[in-house]
Design an enzyme around this catalytic site. Structure first.
Site, mmCIF file in Angstrom:
data_model
loop_
_atom_site.group_PDB
_atom_site.id
_atom_site.type_symbol
_atom_site.label_atom_id
_atom_site.label_comp_id
_atom_site.label_asym_id
_atom_site.label_seq_id
_atom_site.Cartn_x
_atom_site.Cartn_y
_atom_site.Cartn_z
ATOM 1 N N GLU A 90 -0.570 11.827 3.991
ATOM 2 C CA GLU A 90 -0.511 11.452 2.951
ATOM 3 C C GLU A 90 0.582 12.099 2.000
ATOM 4 O O GLU A 90 1.032 11.733 1.089
ATOM 5 C CB GLU A 90 -1.935 11.555 2.183
ATOM 6 N N HIS A 97 3.759 10.378 2.078
ATOM 7 C CA HIS A 97 4.068 9.484 0.766
ATOM 8 C C HIS A 97 4.138 10.071 -0.468
ATOM 9 O O HIS A 97 5.088 9.866 -1.016
ATOM 10 C CB HIS A 97 2.721 8.553 0.882
#
Length: 419
Positions: free
Chosen positions: A33, A36
């Site tokens: 994550e 991202h």
């Protein structure tokens, strides 16, 4: 030591496995994550939420740029929610829930309609108004972060602990094995397999592992001359290093003695290069194995899921404390170090697997988003809303079916090992 007549080790297996699994998953999900998140910020997208886990937040705080960081109740994944997302799957807003949700605005009219409800500053930082290459870069950054994490772990292990290697020499041949019947002899040096150079004994193991039982053409050096030997591995039921029952292909060739063993501790640059090679090796084996499964040449029951991951996470944490692995029981610190190395190496392998899984072209996964963006880049317009919605529904069904299948495999394999 025992508790109510049950060995203490057996009592601790379940809680240790669960804790190790959750810790492993949280580390890998965080890096995924964060990939991202970091690229989104770099490319000017506002990030509303960064969450480790799903469900109700048990801990949350706000950073200076307005992102809410969360640790949620169910630590079985995580997500980054960009400004303008309908949900954690980075789907674009739907008008009053009357239209199917999408990853892109299907047409300029919808884009204008959504833009009408935003200020110019909000449109500037909205994920869905960014050019397609920026959206693709942000989505691809998650799996890439998993691969980078794996390379860093491999490199650190090679740099600090070194790496051992065995020359591709036949140490012995099991009686009545495929290798014996094909004519292998102790002392043979394996040069190539199906035209691919064999540089170390591990290359031979990898070749047999993903052979699917097909005949392999070996070139072997014996007494100064090159000979060709064709042999098909046979499937056997075996026990892995943790004591789990596994099914694998076997030739019946034993590794050579210590005189063929070399050990090397590398510098930073070479360790990084070796880490990249190890990443490529794992990806290649994964792709070859899945291809054989699809063609029916590999046993699909070998596919594992979260239960198997938890099982191996717990076993890796406890592996250094197995006294049967040592000639003489070492100190506690030596055992702890062995366990940590095993667990860290497993984390790298799992990180590669999660990165690869997320790149599969299945809607709801990163690879599905990239597939939609590829269509948009080539066609000059996004895929239609209904086609995107159907794709998402199919993706959810495929992903759920896969999870049910691998969990069923995990439970069956676990019960088989226990029995």
């Amino acid at each position: 030591m025992s508790l109510a007549g049950i060995p203490l080790e057996a009592v601790l297996v379940l809680p240790i496995s669960i804790i190790a699994f959750l810790f492993l998953l949280m580390i890998i999900v965080f890096f995924h994550e964060y990939g991202h998140f970091s690229v989104a910020r770099l490319l000017g997208v506002r990030v509303d939420v960064f969450s480790i886990g799903f469900g109700k937040p048990i801990l949350r705080w706000m950073d200076k740029k307005g992102t809410e960081w969360r640790i949620s109740l169910l630590p079985l994944g995580g997500y980054v929610k960009f400004f303008g997302d309908l949900n954690a799957a980075s789907q674009a807003p739907a008008e009053a829930a009357q239209k199917p949700v999408t990853t892109q605005f299907p047409g300029p009219n919808e884009a204008k309609e959504i833009a009408g409800g935003m200020t110019a500053e909000e449109r500037k930082v909205c994920f869905h108004f960014k050019p397609v290459w920026r959206r693709a870069a942000i989505v691809a950054a998650g799996p890439i972060a998993n691969f980078v994490l794996a390379v860093v772990i491999f490199a650190l292990l090679f740099m600090t602990l070194g790496r051992g290697s065995l020359e591709p020499v036949v140490g012995g041949v099991s009686e009545d094995s495929p290798a014996a019947m094909a004519g292998f002899e102790a002392g043979d040096r394996i040069v190539s397999a199906d035209g691919r150079k064999i540089e170390k004994f591990g290359d031979l193991y990898d070749t047999v592992l993903v052979s699917g039982g097909n005949e392999i053409r070996f070139e072997v050096e014996r007494e100064g001359s090159i000979q060709t030997i064709n042999v098909a591995p046979r499937r056997i039921e075996d026990i892995d290093r943790y004591g789990n029952k596994v099914s694998r292909w076997q030739l019946g060739i034993a590794p050579p003695g210590e005189e063929y063993y070399t050990y090397e501790k590398s510098g930073p640059l070479k360790s990084i290069a070796m880490g990249v090679q190890e990443l490529g090796r794992i990806l290649q084996l994964t792709i070859q194995f899945l291809g054989k499964v699809i063609l029916g040449k590999e046993d699909a029951s070998q596919l594992g899921g979260p239960v198997k991951m938890a099982q191996y996470a717990g076993q890796s944490v406890m592996s250094g404390f197995d006294d049967s692995s040592y000639r003489e029981p070492p100190s506690f610190l030596v055992k702890l170090r062995a366990s940590l190395v095993d667990f860290i190496f497993l984390a790298a392998v799992v990180s590669v697997s999660i990165g690869f899984l997320n790149l599969l072209p299945v809607p709801v996964l990163d690879g599905g988003h990239l597939l939609y963006y590829a269509y948009e880049a080539v066609a000059g317009r996004p895929l239609g809303a209904r086609a995107q919605a159907i794709g998402f529904k199919m993706g959810i069904v495929m992903l759920a079916s896969l999870m049910i299948f691998v969990t069923w495999n995990d439970i069956n394999n676990l019960l088989s090992t226990i029995s």
